[in-house]
Scaffold this motif. Structure first.
Motif, short mmCIF file in Angstrom:
data_model
loop_
_atom_site.label_atom_id
_atom_site.label_comp_id
_atom_site.label_asym_id
_atom_site.label_seq_id
_atom_site.Cartn_x
_atom_site.Cartn_y
_atom_site.Cartn_z
N TYR A 80 -2.00 65.63 -32.31
CA TYR A 80 -3.07 65.70 -31.13
C TYR A 80 -4.04 64.67 -31.25
O TYR A 80 -4.39 63.97 -30.17
N ASP A 81 -4.74 64.55 -32.44
CA ASP A 81 -5.59 63.57 -32.49
C ASP A 81 -5.01 62.00 -31.94
O ASP A 81 -5.44 61.21 -31.51
N GLN A 82 -3.72 61.68 -32.33
CA GLN A 82 -3.05 60.57 -32.27
C GLN A 82 -2.58 60.42 -30.83
O GLN A 82 -2.41 59.19 -30.39
N ARG A 83 -2.48 61.56 -30.19
CA ARG A 83 -2.37 61.21 -28.80
C ARG A 83 -3.68 60.50 -28.00
O ARG A 83 -3.67 60.27 -26.79
N ILE A 84 -4.86 60.83 -28.51
CA ILE A 84 -6.05 60.39 -28.01
C ILE A 84 -6.37 59.18 -28.63
O ILE A 84 -6.79 58.07 -28.11
N HIS A 85 -6.42 59.07 -29.97
CA HIS A 85 -6.83 58.00 -30.81
C HIS A 85 -5.83 57.23 -31.43
O HIS A 85 -5.13 57.59 -32.71
N PRO A 86 -4.91 56.29 -30.86
CA PRO A 86 -3.88 55.60 -31.31
C PRO A 86 -3.71 54.76 -32.68
O PRO A 86 -3.20 53.65 -32.73
N TYR A 87 -4.56 55.11 -33.38
CA TYR A 87 -4.81 54.54 -34.73
C TYR A 87 -4.71 55.19 -35.84
O TYR A 87 -5.39 56.53 -35.85
N HIS A 88 -4.30 54.83 -36.97
CA HIS A 88 -4.16 55.86 -38.32
C HIS A 88 -5.45 56.28 -38.77
O HIS A 88 -6.39 55.47 -39.22
N ARG A 89 -5.57 57.63 -38.81
CA ARG A 89 -6.77 58.24 -39.59
C ARG A 89 -6.65 59.55 -40.20
O ARG A 89 -7.34 60.60 -40.04
N GLU A 90 -5.18 59.84 -40.49
CA GLU A 90 -4.69 61.11 -40.83
C GLU A 90 -5.69 61.74 -41.79
O GLU A 90 -6.01 63.00 -41.62
N LYS A 91 -5.82 61.23 -42.92
CA LYS A 91 -6.62 61.91 -43.95
C LYS A 91 -7.94 62.03 -43.41
O LYS A 91 -8.47 63.49 -43.82
N TYR A 92 -8.40 61.23 -42.80
CA TYR A 92 -9.93 61.69 -42.14
C TYR A 92 -9.96 62.91 -41.18
O TYR A 92 -10.78 63.69 -41.45
N ILE A 93 -9.14 63.06 -40.37
CA ILE A 93 -9.32 63.91 -39.44
C ILE A 93 -9.18 65.17 -39.80
O ILE A 93 -9.60 66.20 -39.48
N ILE A 94 -8.27 65.16 -40.87
CA ILE A 94 -7.92 66.64 -41.52
C ILE A 94 -9.12 67.10 -42.46
O ILE A 94 -9.64 68.17 -42.18
N SER A 95 -9.54 66.30 -42.99
CA SER A 95 -10.76 66.39 -43.70
C SER A 95 -11.98 66.73 -43.17
O SER A 95 -12.87 67.84 -43.36
N HIS A 96 -12.20 66.11 -41.88
CA HIS A 96 -13.25 66.45 -40.98
C HIS A 96 -13.25 67.54 -40.31
O HIS A 96 -14.21 68.36 -40.24
N MET A 97 -11.80 68.11 -39.96
CA MET A 97 -11.74 69.07 -39.49
C MET A 97 -11.78 70.56 -40.29
O MET A 97 -11.98 71.69 -39.79
N LEU A 98 -11.72 70.29 -41.56
CA LEU A 98 -11.85 71.22 -42.46
C LEU A 98 -13.28 71.26 -43.34
O LEU A 98 -13.49 71.91 -44.21
N ASP A 99 -14.20 70.37 -42.82
CA ASP A 99 -15.51 70.44 -43.29
C ASP A 99 -16.17 71.80 -43.72
O ASP A 99 -16.05 72.51 -42.73
N ARG A 100 -16.66 72.02 -44.80
CA ARG A 100 -17.22 73.35 -45.14
C ARG A 100 -18.14 73.86 -44.20
O ARG A 100 -18.59 74.87 -44.16
N ASP A 101 -19.10 72.76 -43.59
CA ASP A 101 -20.10 73.19 -42.88
C ASP A 101 -19.82 73.17 -41.04
O ASP A 101 -20.69 73.45 -40.39
#
Length: 355
Positions: free
Chosen positions: A214-235
């Motif tokens: 879904y992220d890549q439908r909006i942002h058509p550049y690779h950032r797979e590791k980041y978006i997962i880590s960000h979405m799972l942020d402990r805070d």
């Protein structure tokens, strides 16, 4: 926030002893400073003390997140020679498009300079850093530039500077702050939203591929590791929305509380339509309320070219939506294509991304 170029760079520029370091008001020379790339914790701690702890929507752990997410990520820290006295910062990352037939681009951001060292000579040093990192003048650079950094941006790109204009601007960015007293924290805002046909799940409970696609439908550049880590942020309180009709993802959202100022930043908030974005936020707001964590205010980013990014939050406010100018999204050669701004309600993290 700013923008620049790609290529390894000497980890440190040699300089003089501290005893001969320049007075803040005097012109600074390259031999007066050390320029470190992805510096050790000692220097990062010095930056946090000097400036980082006062920066909104940022925490020390973000450096590790960015470095672990992008192989070529470079955080540049300029210090007075032989010391941990921080003069300036910037960072760089190359974004590779999903469509391999298209060009990569370099994002430059996190631009800051201590006010005591702001002079043309110090700016020239920062410009030289950029040219070291991105030596090819044909490389496209992008970033978010405020009015204070406009002169630097124009110098960088060889553009004529005008005090009241920013050239090569593709968008205008805004920021809104809402105190907790401005918010309907009891969840009553969500009661007027049509959430029929939408199922909300915690980001930790869904396949990672659902978030990435879904992220890549909006942002058509690779950032797979980041978006997962960000979405799972402990805070954070991240959610994923699914359509009951076809079972497909129709939105993703994250709200993170930053402990230095107890601000809650919303982003990303991407959705197929406003009611999906509002339903996601309603669930996040409920979780924040249930968590008992203290929040002083909410920070919400919006953009001129993202038509739904300003007023979507209105049902959750006791006041009218307001916003103020903060930056322009700029490019050196061409504006990035294929970003689906119609689905952007809040960008992800403008210190490192276009949306």
């Amino acid at each position: 926030m700013l923008s620049c170029r790609t290529a390894p760079f000497a980890t440190m520029l040699r300089l003089r002893r501290l005893s001969s370091a320049p007075h803040p008001s005097s012109p600074m020379q390259p031999d007066d400073v050390d320029v470190l790339t992805n510096p050790s914790e000692k220097y990062v701690d010095a930056f946090m003390k000097a400036y980082g702890n006062e920066r909104t929507v940022f925490k020390k752990e973000d450096f590790a997140l960015w470095q672990n997410s992008f192989d070529d990520y470079q955080f540049k820290l300029t210090c007075l020679k032989g010391t941990t006295t921080v003069v300036a910062t910037s960072h760089f990352v190359t974004f590779k498009p999903l469509d391999e037939s298209k060009e990569s681009l370099v994002f430059m951001g996190f631009g800051w300079m201590d006010k005591h060292f702001r002079n043309p000579a110090a700016l020239k040093i920062q410009q030289d850093i950029c040219h070291e990192v991105v030596p090819d003048p044909k490389t496209n650079m992008v970033g978010h530039i405020n009015l204070e950094a406009a002169r630097f941006w124009h110098m960088m790109c060889g553009l004529e500077y005008h005090p009241t204009a920013i050239h090569n601007a593709a968008d205008v960015g805004y920021r809104s702050f809402y105190d907790v007293s401005d918010m309907k924290m009891d969840g009553s805002g969500g009661e007027i939203i049509d959430s029929s046909g939408i199922t909300i799940r915690n980001a930790r409970d869904v396949p990672k591929r659902d978030i990435i696609e879904y992220d890549q439908r909006i942002h058509p550049y690779h950032r797979e590791k980041y978006i997962i880590s960000h979405m799972l942020d402990r805070d954070g309180f991240a959610k994923v929305a699914y359509s009951d009709k076809d079972g497909k993802v129709c939105g993703i959202g994250q709200s993170i509380i930053y402990e230095n100022k107890m601000d809650c930043n919303i982003g990303p908030l991407y959705a197929d339509e406003p009611r999906v974005a509002q339903t996601i936020f309603s669930h996040m707001l409920n979780d924040i309320q249930q968590s008992g964590k203290k929040v002083s205010r909410f920070e919400v980013r919006s953009a001129q070219m993202a038509p739904n990014s300003f007023r979507w939050i209105a049902p959750f406010l006791k006041c009218k939506p307001t916003r103020s100018y903060v930056c322009n999204f700029v490019y050196k050669h061409w504006a990035p294509e294929d970003i689906d701004l119609s689905k952007v309600y809040c960008p992800t993290h403008l210190q490192l991304f276009m949306v």
